[in-house]
Scaffold this motif. Structure first.
Motif, PDB file in Angstrom:
ATOM      1  N   ARG A 404      48.678   2.878   6.294  1.00 40.58           N
ATOM      2  CA  ARG A 404      48.901   1.427   6.372  1.00 40.58           C
ATOM      3  C   ARG A 404      47.842   0.818   7.279  1.00 40.58           C
ATOM      4  O   ARG A 404      47.956  -0.485   7.857  1.00 40.58           O
ATOM      5  N   ARG A 405      46.675   1.470   7.803  1.00 39.36           N
ATOM      6  CA  ARG A 405      45.879   0.863   8.631  1.00 39.36           C
ATOM      7  C   ARG A 405      45.175  -0.299   8.283  1.00 39.36           C
ATOM      8  O   ARG A 405      44.498  -0.291   7.256  1.00 39.36           O
ATOM      9  N   ILE A 406      45.171  -1.339   8.879  1.00 39.36           N
ATOM     10  CA  ILE A 406      44.053  -2.469   8.440  1.00 39.36           C
ATOM     11  C   ILE A 406      43.037  -2.713   9.612  1.00 39.36           C
ATOM     12  O   ILE A 406      43.226  -2.273  10.792  1.00 39.36           O
ATOM     13  N   GLY A 407      42.002  -3.265   9.489  1.00 38.83           N
ATOM     14  CA  GLY A 407      41.283  -3.900  10.208  1.00 38.83           C
ATOM     15  C   GLY A 407      40.836  -5.767  10.387  1.00 38.83           C
ATOM     16  O   GLY A 407      39.922  -5.876   9.475  1.00 38.83           O
ATOM     17  N   LEU A 408      41.481  -6.236  10.949  1.00 36.36           N
ATOM     18  CA  LEU A 408      41.360  -7.518  10.819  1.00 36.36           C
ATOM     19  C   LEU A 408      40.326  -7.747  12.099  1.00 36.36           C
ATOM     20  O   LEU A 408      40.729  -7.490  13.200  1.00 36.36           O
ATOM     21  N   GLY A 409      39.317  -8.402  11.940  1.00 35.77           N
ATOM     22  CA  GLY A 409      38.208  -8.576  12.828  1.00 35.77           C
ATOM     23  C   GLY A 409      37.925 -10.167  12.863  1.00 35.77           C
ATOM     24  O   GLY A 409      38.291 -11.006  12.524  1.00 35.77           O
ATOM     25  N   VAL A 410      36.667 -10.265  13.434  1.00 33.27           N
ATOM     26  CA  VAL A 410      36.211 -11.690  13.747  1.00 33.27           C
ATOM     27  C   VAL A 410      34.507 -11.766  13.300  1.00 33.27           C
ATOM     28  O   VAL A 410      33.860 -10.720  13.615  1.00 33.27           O
ATOM     29  N   MET A 411      34.239 -12.961  13.224  1.00 34.26           N
ATOM     30  CA  MET A 411      32.684 -13.127  13.086  1.00 34.26           C
ATOM     31  C   MET A 411      32.565 -14.435  13.493  1.00 34.26           C
ATOM     32  O   MET A 411      33.506 -15.205  13.913  1.00 34.26           O
ATOM     33  N   SER A 495      27.366 -16.786  12.500  1.00 27.86           N
ATOM     34  CA  SER A 495      27.006 -15.705  13.149  1.00 27.86           C
ATOM     35  C   SER A 495      27.682 -14.414  12.809  1.00 27.86           C
ATOM     36  O   SER A 495      28.756 -14.472  12.540  1.00 27.86           O
ATOM     37  N   SER A 496      26.982 -13.415  12.991  1.00 28.17           N
ATOM     38  CA  SER A 496      27.464 -12.082  12.645  1.00 28.17           C
ATOM     39  C   SER A 496      28.401 -11.658  13.831  1.00 28.17           C
ATOM     40  O   SER A 496      28.130 -11.790  14.877  1.00 28.17           O
ATOM     41  N   GLY A 497      29.551 -11.074  13.223  1.00 26.60           N
ATOM     42  CA  GLY A 497      30.734 -10.375  14.266  1.00 26.60           C
ATOM     43  C   GLY A 497      30.752 -11.233  15.650  1.00 26.60           C
ATOM     44  O   GLY A 497      30.768 -12.298  15.693  1.00 26.60           O
ATOM     45  N   ILE A 498      30.505 -10.112  16.621  1.00 26.05           N
ATOM     46  CA  ILE A 498      30.403 -10.714  17.841  1.00 26.05           C
ATOM     47  C   ILE A 498      29.018 -10.735  18.718  1.00 26.05           C
ATOM     48  O   ILE A 498      28.691 -10.726  19.806  1.00 26.05           O
ATOM     49  N   GLU A 499      27.993 -10.494  17.924  1.00 28.88           N
ATOM     50  CA  GLU A 499      26.783 -10.458  18.114  1.00 28.88           C
ATOM     51  C   GLU A 499      26.307 -12.011  18.492  1.00 28.88           C
ATOM     52  O   GLU A 499      26.695 -13.037  18.129  1.00 28.88           O
ATOM     53  N   PRO A 500      25.309 -11.988  19.358  1.00 24.79           N
ATOM     54  CA  PRO A 500      24.618 -13.088  19.819  1.00 24.79           C
ATOM     55  C   PRO A 500      23.730 -13.813  18.656  1.00 24.79           C
ATOM     56  O   PRO A 500      23.448 -12.891  17.639  1.00 24.79           O
ATOM     57  N   PRO A 795      13.294  -3.645   1.546  1.00 24.11           N
ATOM     58  CA  PRO A 795      12.789  -3.110   0.301  1.00 24.11           C
ATOM     59  C   PRO A 795      13.128  -4.275  -0.745  1.00 24.11           C
ATOM     60  O   PRO A 795      12.332  -4.066  -1.865  1.00 24.11           O
ATOM     61  N   GLU A 796      13.906  -5.134  -0.576  1.00 23.81           N
ATOM     62  CA  GLU A 796      14.087  -6.141  -1.726  1.00 23.81           C
ATOM     63  C   GLU A 796      13.026  -7.392  -1.717  1.00 23.81           C
ATOM     64  O   GLU A 796      12.601  -7.837  -2.667  1.00 23.81           O
ATOM     65  N   CYS A 797      12.982  -7.977  -0.145  1.00 25.29           N
ATOM     66  CA  CYS A 797      12.344  -9.137  -0.097  1.00 25.29           C
ATOM     67  C   CYS A 797      11.089  -9.194   0.695  1.00 25.29           C
ATOM     68  O   CYS A 797      10.060  -9.876   0.563  1.00 25.29           O
ATOM     69  N   GLY A 798      10.887  -7.979   1.464  1.00 23.66           N
ATOM     70  CA  GLY A 798       9.611  -7.802   2.473  1.00 23.66           C
ATOM     71  C   GLY A 798       9.881  -8.289   3.566  1.00 23.66           C
ATOM     72  O   GLY A 798       9.010  -8.290   4.458  1.00 23.66           O
ATOM     73  N   ASP A 799      11.027  -8.910   4.047  1.00 17.57           N
ATOM     74  CA  ASP A 799      11.195  -9.632   5.354  1.00 17.57           C
ATOM     75  C   ASP A 799      11.402  -8.674   6.206  1.00 17.57           C
ATOM     76  O   ASP A 799      11.683  -7.141   5.878  1.00 17.57           O
ATOM     77  N   ILE A 800      11.116  -8.681   7.617  1.00 16.17           N
ATOM     78  CA  ILE A 800      11.591  -7.683   8.685  1.00 16.17           C
ATOM     79  C   ILE A 800      12.882  -7.298   8.818  1.00 16.17           C
ATOM     80  O   ILE A 800      13.754  -8.474   9.211  1.00 16.17           O
ATOM     81  N   LEU A 801      13.451  -6.217   8.913  1.00 16.70           N
ATOM     82  CA  LEU A 801      14.717  -5.731   9.063  1.00 16.70           C
ATOM     83  C   LEU A 801      15.009  -5.792  10.355  1.00 16.70           C
ATOM     84  O   LEU A 801      14.101  -5.603  11.363  1.00 16.70           O
ATOM     85  N   ILE A 802      16.213  -6.064  10.943  1.00 14.80           N
ATOM     86  CA  ILE A 802      16.647  -6.309  12.085  1.00 14.80           C
ATOM     87  C   ILE A 802      17.875  -5.329  12.337  1.00 14.80           C
ATOM     88  O   ILE A 802      18.468  -4.857  11.267  1.00 14.80           O
ATOM     89  N   TYR A 803      18.365  -4.980  13.647  1.00  9.58           N
ATOM     90  CA  TYR A 803      19.303  -4.349  13.786  1.00  9.58           C
ATOM     91  C   TYR A 803      20.406  -4.999  14.727  1.00  9.58           C
ATOM     92  O   TYR A 803      20.152  -5.117  15.685  1.00  9.58           O
ATOM     93  N   GLU A 804      21.738  -5.074  14.257  1.00 12.81           N
ATOM     94  CA  GLU A 804      22.656  -5.522  15.094  1.00 12.81           C
ATOM     95  C   GLU A 804      24.131  -5.078  14.123  1.00 12.81           C
ATOM     96  O   GLU A 804      24.010  -4.779  13.023  1.00 12.81           O
ATOM     97  N   GLU A 805      25.286  -5.215  15.089  1.00 11.53           N
ATOM     98  CA  GLU A 805      26.298  -4.905  14.492  1.00 11.53           C
ATOM     99  C   GLU A 805      26.228  -3.343  14.054  1.00 11.53           C
ATOM    100  O   GLU A 805      27.223  -3.060  13.521  1.00 11.53           O
ATOM    101  N   GLY A 806      25.613  -2.396  14.777  1.00 16.61           N
ATOM    102  CA  GLY A 806      25.433  -1.035  14.455  1.00 16.61           C
ATOM    103  C   GLY A 806      24.722  -1.082  13.122  1.00 16.61           C
ATOM    104  O   GLY A 806      24.861   0.087  12.507  1.00 16.61           O
TER     105      GLY A 806
END
Length: 819
Positions: A404-411, A495-500, A795-806
């Motif tokens: 019964r592992r759960i993952g309560l997180g933040v954004m 904002s996403s997760g704990i990312e700036p 591939p869907e809208c043509g905007d530039i992809l970014i990398y965050e939250e892994g």
């Protein structure tokens, strides 16, 4: 209790993050699939009756609050979450969606109290979502109360050293992907490449070869029909094939459906620090194969990560000696989910959800009492999700319900700091991160203990470290995780997760006006936009200037107090990212998905320092991304050479068609009938091909027309003609025919030969095309004239992809591989 005051919290004895190493995967005896099954089929696992799983949605009360939704949230919900009819039209509203989910998840209360007032639970669950205080992971938000009812986000499947296990796990993975989940696997139990296979006398392909098999199979399956597929492949640092694994993604077109991470032991990291050797062990025999210098292997990890972000590292002994695995006698964690934040035992799955921290940032500080109430309700919600889940693999149900592992997180952490006036990359920012996560972790544990009083401890609790210490019973083996929040942070408008913040202003390049011309649209961070307008600083000129870098760090038009608070990812040093991750990890049961962003100018040495710092600071893993590193091809010449970059040409666009072209038509007999091929050229060279066979409307005619159109696009995009010819000639059909002493194998073969003859005729006339002669120099010149590098585009809208939250994500349409 007064709001804005942080109550004193204490971590129970024995829950320190970093403990002495007490277990090592290298010493664990080999297990088989049969042993996995035998351990976890428990009679006391509670089955959820079909009557609850398929219960009708409760009647919606009239007094529900209306959902808080931004424009982006409405678009995302409509596109990816709302139920649609056969014509693709949405048949529910956002309010209907939230109530459907809340109603369905509340049904689990009846498992523990047949007289439970589930309408009250449903209202509480609904309010969490409608007020954007908490959001469950995408599979739950999308699937609860619907036919599939698969609500888990992440899974880990075992791979034993047998063909049966390899194929069975691949089958299970395909089922999971079809229902919207992501998978992690350790390939460490597979015998190394060229090792003996006694039953056939052949040599083994090794872990990387089977990763390629998995990659190809899974690539054919859309993840729930909604988002790009996600996998995590892991290999222990002491596997004989570790170097092949490290290099597996050096070619960026290989194994594209996987993130990869090296499973690093404490012994390995100690050897890295000392520059000493360590042993590589054949998992089939348990014998040492050879010794390698740990620092050399570590350097290769960092060089490849510098190239394109892979591999990451998971510090596996630290994972197993923490609250990630309090049931070590059942086995050790060998892999994580695709983004690395959820260590799981084989056949275990996890349900995730995230609290929006920005909702609890008030003028006087944090609203701790309000936050505590949300933590308790969210823990209740996630525990219910486990029971309301339909598991497609029986072993997964047994393990998941047994633990019964759960993952309560933040954004919304960055938004929270902005509201509190705290700089993200400051000591107060780090301290606030640790403070808020300590509170959440402690209260989530208390909420789990509270649930255990009425529902019982998780079935395997008596095998846990907590039980052996005499701690109170827990409903859930582990409670907290910082997972990617992808689209759910868009729905919650935070904002996403704990990312700036990634960029305060950026330009979307996928919008068209009514005439069809492409235009750019400025996207501005809402908190930044608010304060800029409040200060009277808003102007198109200023926004355009900020959009060039996304940052105000070097702008002389922005007051210092605003610049101090509004920092973005690339304003930070790598150590700033790691400090925040380490602060949260101190009080997170599982792990954290976060990307350490580097500027393009970063060196391999910078990456090495980040990987070592993450280990020294107590993180359980690390993922890095160097800006633009996936937009270049990187070549390494010889083992002693430093990586160098070779830039590729900018995005290719087909050249415009002039009003007049000239060419000729040729008739060629094929096994499917006469094929009429017209080849045209413009002033630059070969330009287009038209082809017709049989009567209009037939299948053969459609296929030939499609091939001709693709050839034309390739020619107009300046693809060398000889490459096109090479690809077409020799394709054999079922009925080859002879024409003028030449064998025509098929219509594609005929098209290739027609192009070849056309070129031969031009050569005879002395009209060899520059298109062929100077193709390589032309591409090089095109790039040198361009100030823009090629980029990874959505591939869907043509905007530039970014990398965050892994994770890979699109800031425009919000397409993501995760959450």
């Amino acid at each position: 209790m007064k709001e804005g005051w942080m109550p004193e919290t204490k971590i129970p004895k024995g829950l320190d993050l970093i403990k002495p190493t007490i277990v090592s995967l290298a010493t664990e005896k080999k297990r088989t699939n049969t042993e996995h099954k035998k351990d976890y089929f428990l009679d006391k696992i509670k089955k959820t009756p079909e009557s609850l799983l398929r219960a009708q949605t409760l009647e919606m009360p009239n007094d529900l609050v209306k959902p808080e939704l931004s424009k982006n949230a409405r678009v995302i919900l409509k596109k990816r979450y709302l139920i649609r009819d056969t014509n693709g039209k949405a048949t529910e509203t956002a309010q209907d969606l939230y109530w459907r989910v809340a109603s369905n998840i509340s049904q689990a209360d009846k498992l523990y109290d047949k007289n439970a007032k589930i309408i009250e639970s449903a209202k509480k669950f609904y309010n969490l979502m409608a007020q954007a205080e908490f959001m469950p992971n995408s599979p739950c938000l999308r699937g609860a109360g619907r036919e599939m009812q698969q609500l888990s986000a992440c899974f880990v499947l075992p791979i034993e050293d047998s063909l049966e296990s390899i194929i069975t796990t691949l089958k299970h993975a395909c089922f999971i992907f079809k229902t919207g989940g992501g998978c992690g696997y350790s390939f460490s139990r597979l015998r190394p490449q060229n090792d003996q296979i006694s039953t056939t006398g052949n040599n083994a392909g090794g872990p990387v070869s089977f990763m390629r098999v998995y990659n190809a199979a899974i690539g054919e399956i859309s993840q729930g029909g909604i988002r790009m597929g996600a996998n995590m492949g892991m290999l222990r640092c002491d596997h004989p094939d570790i170097e092949n694994f490290i290099n597996a993604k050096s070619n960026m077109t290989a194994i594209t459906n996987f993130n990869i991470s090296v499973s690093a032991t404490d012994d390995f990291m100690k050897a890295v620090e000392e520059g000493s050797d360590y042993d590589l062990i054949n998992p089939r025999t348990g014998k040492i194969v050879e010794s390698r210098n740990a620092r050399e292997i570590f350097n290769k990890i960092c060089e490849n990560a510098w190239r394109n972000g892979d591999p990451g590292m998971i510090f596996i002994d630290r994972v197993n000696n923490s609250t990630s695995n309090p049931v070590k006698e059942l086995g050790l964690v060998e892999a994580t989910n695709p983004c690395g934040e959820q260590p799981l035992l084989p056949y275990e799955s996890c349900v995730l959800g995230s609290i929006n921290l920005s909702k609890f940032a008030k003028e006087g500080g944090m609203a701790w009492n309000q936050l505590r109430e949300v933590i308790y309700t969210a823990t209740h919600f996630l525990d219910n999700v486990i029971d309301m889940n339909i598991f497609i693999v029986p072993e997964i149900e047994q393990k998941t319900k047994g633990l019964r592992r759960i993952g309560l997180g933040v954004m919304g952490f960055a938004d929270m700091l902005i509201k509190l006036g705290i700089n993200y990359n400051s000591q107060p920012g780090v301290e606030m991160g640790e403070k808020v996560m300590e509170f959440i972790n402690t209260e989530a544990r208390a909420a789990s203990q509270n649930l255990a009083k009425t529902r019982g401890a998780y079935p395997l609790f008596e095998k846990s470290d907590d039980f052996k210490r005499g701690d109170p019973a827990l409903r859930n083996l582990a409670r907290t995780t910082i997972a990617p929040t992808g689209t759910i942070s868009v729905i919650a408008d935070c904002s996403s997760g704990i990312e700036p913040i990634f960029a305060l202003v950026h330009k979307r390049k996928s919008i068209w006006d009514k005439s069809g011309a492409k235009i750019e649209l400025l996207v501005v961070d809402k908190n930044f936009e608010h304060i800029i307008k409040e200060r009277g600083l808003d102007s198109q000129e200023l926004m355009d200037e900020i959009a060039k870098t996304g940052s105000v760090a070097h702008s002389d038009k922005i007051p210092a107090d605003i610049k101090n608070i509004f920092v973005v990812a690339h304003d930070l040093k790598p150590t700033d990212h790691i400090k925040i991750q380490a602060a949260f990890q101190k009080h997170t049961d599982n792990a954290i998905s976060k990307t350490v962003n580097f500027p393009h100018s970063a060196t391999v040495e910078d990456v090495k320092e980040a990987y070592l710092s993450s280990y020294r600071m107590g993180c359980k893993g690390i993922t890095i991304y160097r800006d633009g590193s996936r937009d270049t091809q990187v070549l390494t010449v010889g083992s002693d050479q430093k990586p160098t970059e070779t830039l590729v040409a900018p995005k290719v666009e087909p050249r415009e068609r002039p009003d007049v072209v000239q060419g000729s038509t040729e008739k060629i007999a094929t096994g499917m009938g006469n094929l009429f091929i017209t080849i045209n050229e413009d002033k630059e060279g070969l330009f287009e091909v038209f082809a017709q066979i049989g009567k209009s409307g037939g299948d053969a005619g459609a296929l030939v027309e499609a091939i001709a159109r693709l050839i034309s696009i390739a020619l107009r995009s300046r693809i060398p003609v000889d490459i096109i010819i090479e690809q077409l000639k020799g394709i054999r059909g079922s009925n080859p025919v002879w024409q003028n002493g030449e064998l025509i194998l098929s219509p594609p073969d005929a098209l290739g030969k027609a192009l070849e003859r056309y070129l031969a005729r031009q050569k005879e006339l002395g009209l060899v095309f520059k298109q062929i002669k100077n193709q390589k120099s032309k591409i090089k010149n095109l790039f040198e004239k361009s100030s823009i590098k090629s980029t990874n585009l959505c591939p869907e809208c043509g905007d530039i992809l970014i990398y965050e939250e892994g994770c890979v994500k699109c800031p425009g349409c919000k397409l993501t591989k995760c959450g």
